[in-house]
Scaffold this active site. Structure first.
Site, PDB file in Angstrom:
ATOM      1  N   TYR B 107     -73.297 -81.246  19.220  1.00  0.00           N
ATOM      2  CA  TYR B 107     -72.254 -80.303  19.590  1.00  0.00           C
ATOM      3  C   TYR B 107     -72.512 -79.720  20.976  1.00  0.00           C
ATOM      4  O   TYR B 107     -73.660 -79.430  21.327  1.00  0.00           O
ATOM      5  CB  TYR B 107     -72.222 -79.132  18.599  1.00  0.00           C
ATOM      6  CG  TYR B 107     -71.538 -79.419  17.286  1.00  0.00           C
ATOM      7  CD1 TYR B 107     -70.159 -79.340  17.174  1.00  0.00           C
ATOM      8  CD2 TYR B 107     -72.276 -79.736  16.154  1.00  0.00           C
ATOM      9  CE1 TYR B 107     -69.529 -79.567  15.964  1.00  0.00           C
ATOM     10  CE2 TYR B 107     -71.643 -79.974  14.933  1.00  0.00           C
ATOM     11  CZ  TYR B 107     -70.276 -79.886  14.848  1.00  0.00           C
ATOM     12  OH  TYR B 107     -69.648 -80.108  13.659  1.00  0.00           O
ATOM     13  N   TYR B 146     -74.704 -85.648  11.626  1.00  0.00           N
ATOM     14  CA  TYR B 146     -75.851 -84.943  12.211  1.00  0.00           C
ATOM     15  C   TYR B 146     -76.626 -84.202  11.125  1.00  0.00           C
ATOM     16  O   TYR B 146     -76.083 -83.861  10.070  1.00  0.00           O
ATOM     17  CB  TYR B 146     -75.412 -83.991  13.321  1.00  0.00           C
ATOM     18  CG  TYR B 146     -74.574 -82.821  12.869  1.00  0.00           C
ATOM     19  CD1 TYR B 146     -75.162 -81.646  12.417  1.00  0.00           C
ATOM     20  CD2 TYR B 146     -73.185 -82.898  12.904  1.00  0.00           C
ATOM     21  CE1 TYR B 146     -74.386 -80.580  12.002  1.00  0.00           C
ATOM     22  CE2 TYR B 146     -72.413 -81.835  12.490  1.00  0.00           C
ATOM     23  CZ  TYR B 146     -73.021 -80.689  12.040  1.00  0.00           C
ATOM     24  OH  TYR B 146     -72.243 -79.640  11.627  1.00  0.00           O
ATOM     25  N   ARG B 156     -74.842 -83.958   7.615  1.00  0.00           N
ATOM     26  CA  ARG B 156     -73.391 -83.814   7.452  1.00  0.00           C
ATOM     27  C   ARG B 156     -72.712 -85.167   7.665  1.00  0.00           C
ATOM     28  O   ARG B 156     -73.042 -85.867   8.610  1.00  0.00           O
ATOM     29  CB  ARG B 156     -72.806 -82.836   8.491  1.00  0.00           C
ATOM     30  CG  ARG B 156     -73.250 -81.392   8.430  1.00  0.00           C
ATOM     31  CD  ARG B 156     -72.970 -80.666   7.133  1.00  0.00           C
ATOM     32  NE  ARG B 156     -71.736 -80.983   6.430  1.00  0.00           N
ATOM     33  CZ  ARG B 156     -70.514 -80.539   6.730  1.00  0.00           C
ATOM     34  NH1 ARG B 156     -70.338 -79.751   7.760  1.00  0.00           N
ATOM     35  NH2 ARG B 156     -69.471 -80.861   5.993  1.00  0.00           N
ATOM     36  N   HIS B 159     -67.306 -85.423  10.588  1.00  0.00           N
ATOM     37  CA  HIS B 159     -66.209 -84.525  10.218  1.00  0.00           C
ATOM     38  C   HIS B 159     -65.628 -83.853  11.449  1.00  0.00           C
ATOM     39  O   HIS B 159     -66.282 -83.749  12.485  1.00  0.00           O
ATOM     40  CB  HIS B 159     -66.677 -83.460   9.213  1.00  0.00           C
ATOM     41  CG  HIS B 159     -67.703 -82.534   9.782  1.00  0.00           C
ATOM     42  ND1 HIS B 159     -69.041 -82.836   9.794  1.00  0.00           N
ATOM     43  CD2 HIS B 159     -67.590 -81.315  10.377  1.00  0.00           C
ATOM     44  CE1 HIS B 159     -69.714 -81.851  10.364  1.00  0.00           C
ATOM     45  NE2 HIS B 159     -68.861 -80.902  10.734  1.00  0.00           N
ATOM     46  N   HIS B 161     -63.645 -80.188  12.329  1.00  0.00           N
ATOM     47  CA  HIS B 161     -63.235 -78.868  11.828  1.00  0.00           C
ATOM     48  C   HIS B 161     -61.780 -78.608  12.220  1.00  0.00           C
ATOM     49  O   HIS B 161     -61.385 -78.910  13.354  1.00  0.00           O
ATOM     50  CB  HIS B 161     -64.112 -77.769  12.432  1.00  0.00           C
ATOM     51  CG  HIS B 161     -65.558 -77.865  12.051  1.00  0.00           C
ATOM     52  ND1 HIS B 161     -66.095 -77.160  11.003  1.00  0.00           N
ATOM     53  CD2 HIS B 161     -66.579 -78.573  12.576  1.00  0.00           C
ATOM     54  CE1 HIS B 161     -67.392 -77.424  10.912  1.00  0.00           C
ATOM     55  NE2 HIS B 161     -67.716 -78.285  11.853  1.00  0.00           N
TER      56      HIS B 161
END
Lengths: 218, 241
Positions: B107, B146, B156, B159, B161
């Site tokens: 991120y 990640y 995770r 995905h 958000h």
């Protein structure tokens, strides 16, 4: 013996079902307040200043912290507020209250994050006026609708900020009046402070435990 | 006159409960007391209105909206769908905001220290407003999985958000979209906060070859349902709708 009725066998109405919620996660800032994540990308980002210098009404700051079940500040929370203007009118087509001026320059909405270091959040706005109550009810005392999301919070939490110095109106408020016991009601009252002439309302949110903030199923 | 658009009661059994100990952070961040049920007033039925003019022309193009020296590395992907309400009607004018990791699962956030590198040409966020039918679309690269500090070896699934604002503040919703066929999906503690397997399935976007751009981008389809409004047949309103 009657067969057990399972949801699958029950006749279905043709309503759709709401998409399930998931946590906003620790990096919610990237999408909703990228500057706090550490970069700038949009020409017109959304932020925590609801009122400009020309916005009518009493200019106030609203600030506080969000505390977890151990009393530790949560430093990765996203908060949004939605409120009426100083006349008590929402900037929304469904608000057709008569005799209350609409201020098209005041959207009544803002968002921010708690600070990564201090855990403080802050909004700059005006104090809202009283809004009509639900059908047939008395007017609601001035309040700000607050919604928050964060890592560890699976579905956003809704609460309201009322103002401790609106005692008379608070006593008549149809929402506060239904909340028992009184200690729970008090978790919705912001404390008024004056700092070098500026008015600040302090509203801490306790997610869990002692003096837990009242959250609504709206 | 008062508006007559109260929202249908939220079915909380379709949502994750607040306390889900397998997702550890929820333990200290979940209220212990019951929610206080509140019938809708103007405060819940209204919400912020957003205009197209507030957005930039590239806000929904994550391939170009942070491009500096070139385009981001990763699987070029279109995500599209409709925002509907529980009555099956498209929700026009809804603000859809998205954010995600890059193709390596990293991120662009000052608190993310995962060793996979930042992509200099990828910001990882976008936003758009649904059209008159409730449709939205954006272009991006498919995010990578990640690790996160939940269990020792928690990962995770890929995905994106999603944040949704409809016409009323009571419709406010944040969720996550997953990708069809990802083997991490059944092992995820966060998707696992949803008690109902059918509800979990609702968050998995399907590969949509019909919307892919040949020789350019794959596509996934993800429809979102916000709360609908109640049809108030007889309540201070004897004439019906």
């Amino acid at each position: 013996m009657m067969p057990k009725m399972t949801p699958k066998m029950a006749p279905q109405l043709d309503y759709f079902q709401e998409t399930p919620s998931q946590t906003a996660g620790p990096y919610v800032h990237i999408g909703l307040i990228p500057h706090q994540a550490g970069f700038d990308i949009f020409e017109k980002p959304f932020g925590n200043k609801l009122a400009g210098p020309d916005t009518p009404g009493e200019h106030i700051g609203v600030e506080g912290r969000v505390l977890d079940g151990l009393g530790a500040p949560c430093r990765d929370v996203l908060l949004e507020i939605w409120q009426a203007n100083t006349a008590g009118r929402y900037n929304h087509p469904a608000d057709r209250q008569i005799g209350k001026a609409l201020d098209t320059g005041f959207r009544g909405w803002g968002r921010t994050g708690t600070d990564f270091a201090t855990g403080l959040y802050r909004f700059e706005t005006v104090k809202p006026g009283a809004v009509v109550g639900r059908r047939g009810h008395k007017p609601m005392a001035p309040h700000v609708n607050l919604w928050l999301a964060a890592r560890g919070i699976n579905i956003g939490l809704a609460t309201r900020i009322y103002f401790e110095d609106e005692k008379a109106l608070n006593e008549q408020d149809p929402v506060l009046r239904m909340v028992e016991p009184a200690e729970r009601r008090e978790t919705l009252l912001a404390r008024r402070e004056e700092r070098e002439g500026a008015v600040v309302y302090v509203f801490d949110i306790r997610l869990q435990g002692e003096r837990e903030t009242l959250f609504f199923d709206v | 006159m008062m508006p007559q658009n109260e929202f249908i009661q939220r079915d909380r059994s379709r949502h994750p409960p607040a306390l889900t100990p397998d997702y550890k952070t929820s333990v200290l961040r979940s209220p212990r007391l019951a929610l206080w049920s509140l019938q809708n007033s103007l405060s819940e039925m209204t919400g912020p209105v957003f205009g197209q003019e507030e957005l930039g022309p590239l806000d929904n193009d994550l391939i170009l909206n942070y491009a500096k020296t070139g385009e981001p590395i990763g699987e070029r992907t279109i995500v599209h769908g409709r925002v509907l309400d529980e009555n099956g009607r498209g929700v026009p004018g809804a603000l859809v905001e998205v954010w995600q990791a890059n193709a390596g699962g990293r991120y662009r956030h000052r608190n993310d220290t995962y060793l996979a590198p930042i992509d200099p040409n990828f910001g990882g966020c976008g936003r758009m407003i649904t059209d008159e039918t409730g449709a939205y679309a954006f272009r991006t690269v498919k995010p990578g999985a990640y690790p996160f500090r939940n269990h020792v070896n928690s990962w995770r699934p890929a995905h994106i958000h999603f944040s949704l604002s409809g016409s009323g503040f009571a419709q406010r919703l944040i969720t996550q979209m997953y990708f069809e066929g990802d083997p991490l999906i059944p092992k995820d503690s966060i998707l696992g906060t949803l008690p109902d397997p059918a509800a979990r399935q609702r968050l998995v976007a399907l590969l949509d070859l019909n919307a892919a751009v040949p020789l350019d981008s794959l596509a996934y389809r993800f429809d979102i349902v916000l709360r609908g409004t109640r049809s108030t047949l007889f309540e201070n309103k004897l004439q019906g709708n």
